[in-house]
Scaffold this motif. Structure first.
Motif, PDB file in Angstrom:
ATOM      1  N   VAL A  88       0.855  -1.186   0.000  1.00 17.67           N
ATOM      2  CA  VAL A  88       0.000   0.000   0.000  1.00 17.67           C
ATOM      3  C   VAL A  88       0.895   1.240   0.000  1.00 17.67           C
ATOM      4  CG1 VAL A  88      -1.774   1.266   1.275  1.00 17.67           C
ATOM      5  CG2 VAL A  88      -1.775  -1.243   1.278  1.00 17.67           C
ATOM      6  N   ALA A 128      -8.330   2.279   1.293  1.00 18.18           N
ATOM      7  CA  ALA A 128      -6.901   2.335   0.949  1.00 18.18           C
ATOM      8  C   ALA A 128      -6.422   0.980   0.446  1.00 18.18           C
ATOM      9  CB  ALA A 128      -6.088   2.777   2.159  1.00 18.18           C
ATOM     10  N   LEU A 129      -6.869  -0.088   1.078  1.00 18.17           N
ATOM     11  CA  LEU A 129      -6.472  -1.433   0.659  1.00 18.17           C
ATOM     12  C   LEU A 129      -7.038  -1.767  -0.719  1.00 18.17           C
ATOM     13  CD1 LEU A 129      -7.057  -3.110   4.120  1.00 18.17           C
ATOM     14  CD2 LEU A 129      -4.835  -2.835   3.005  1.00 18.17           C
ATOM     15  N   ALA A 173      -5.114   0.250  -3.349  1.00 19.59           N
ATOM     16  CA  ALA A 173      -3.793  -0.325  -3.586  1.00 19.59           C
ATOM     17  C   ALA A 173      -3.882  -1.538  -4.507  1.00 19.59           C
ATOM     18  CB  ALA A 173      -3.151  -0.718  -2.261  1.00 19.59           C
ATOM     19  N   ARG A 180      -4.929   0.338   8.213  1.00 19.80           N
ATOM     20  CA  ARG A 180      -5.297   0.886   6.901  1.00 19.80           C
ATOM     21  C   ARG A 180      -6.806   0.846   6.736  1.00 19.80           C
ATOM     22  NH1 ARG A 180      -0.733   3.265   4.488  1.00 19.80           N
ATOM     23  NH2 ARG A 180       1.071   1.897   4.875  1.00 19.80           N
ATOM     24  N   ASP A 229      -2.616   6.058  -1.314  1.00 20.10           N
ATOM     25  CA  ASP A 229      -3.793   5.240  -1.630  1.00 20.10           C
ATOM     26  C   ASP A 229      -4.989   5.574  -0.747  1.00 20.10           C
ATOM     27  OD1 ASP A 229      -2.487   3.878  -3.690  1.00 20.10           O
ATOM     28  OD2 ASP A 229      -1.749   2.305  -2.348  1.00 20.10           O
TER      29      ASP A 229
END
Length: 226
Positions: A49, A80-81, A84, A76, A53
């Motif tokens: 990541v 965001a995950l 990514a 996270r 992101d």
């Protein structure tokens, strides 16, 4: 000797599944022989990541159940995950998990994606597996694995010309042929889970979470719904 204090980095991976005349296939590529992590192994597209992101505005959001499970014991955010995973898919294969829309203010790292006139779309992603790289490796990751139906891609499924050079020999590998390849151990485990649940609609009943510690390896299950 490998430093036992190697930090664990958050990471995300997309397993793109495609139905073919010969049965289901998955998009995979081979890491270079000189790669620091898993050299010469056949893997799914994915990676760490990036700090930016978390700020990406997704054109389509995650399934709420998947988002709730991703938030378990995680620094996270689910978005965001997911971002990514979509970015890594783009960088390593040139495939677009996106929705057609202009993106004139795309941040650094996403400008090539934005030039395709798409914004990242996480609505087709399903969170199916999580694993932490064991100690004793030169790099360690806390990896979240997503599946995505190839029909949700906004790109030519056989065109990898926009891929960067991190993965070679990109191809759609039949699920019944993957065990003949040089796979990381955890990839074999994930593929076994995929075969067991192939054809099931929606998020799985729970998500396997594999931790391989210094003295023992253990599975637990991430339950819960939104």
């Amino acid at each position: 000797m490998t430093d036992p204090g190697v930090p664990v980095r958050d990471a995300a991976t997309i397993i793109v599944l495609r139905e073919t005349a010969g049965g289901p296939a998955v998009l995979m590529g081979r890491r270079g022989a000189s790669a620091a992590f898993m050299p010469s192994h056949v893997v799914f597209p994915g990676g760490a990541v990036d700090p930016g992101d978390a700020a990406i505005s997704l054109a389509g959001g995650l399934n709420p159940t998947c988002a709730a499970r991703l938030a378990v014991e995680s620094a996270r955010t689910p978005n965001a995950l997911a971002a990514a995973a979509i970015r890594e898919l783009w960088e390593e294969t040139g495939q677009i998990a996106g929705r057609a829309a202009p993106w004139p203010d795309a941040p650094r790292g996403w400008r090539g994606f934005a030039r395709t006139r798409h914004r990242p779309d996480a609505s087709g992603l399903t969170f199916v597996f999580r694993a932490i790289t064991p100690p004793g490796r030169p790099r360690r990751f806390d990896a979240r694995f997503f599946t995505l139906d190839a029909n949700r891609l906004a790109s030519d499924l056989d065109d990898f010309s926009r891929a960067e050079d991190e993965l070679g020999a990109l191809s759609w590998v039949p699920l019944d042929a993957v065990q003949g390849l040089r796979l990381p151990f955890i990839t074999s485990i994930v593929l076994a889970e995929l075969r067991a649940g192939h054809g099931r609609a929606g998020p799985p009943t729970d998500v396997p979470f594999y931790r391989d510690g210094a003295e023992e390896a253990a599975f637990r299950r991430i339950h819960g719904r939104a």
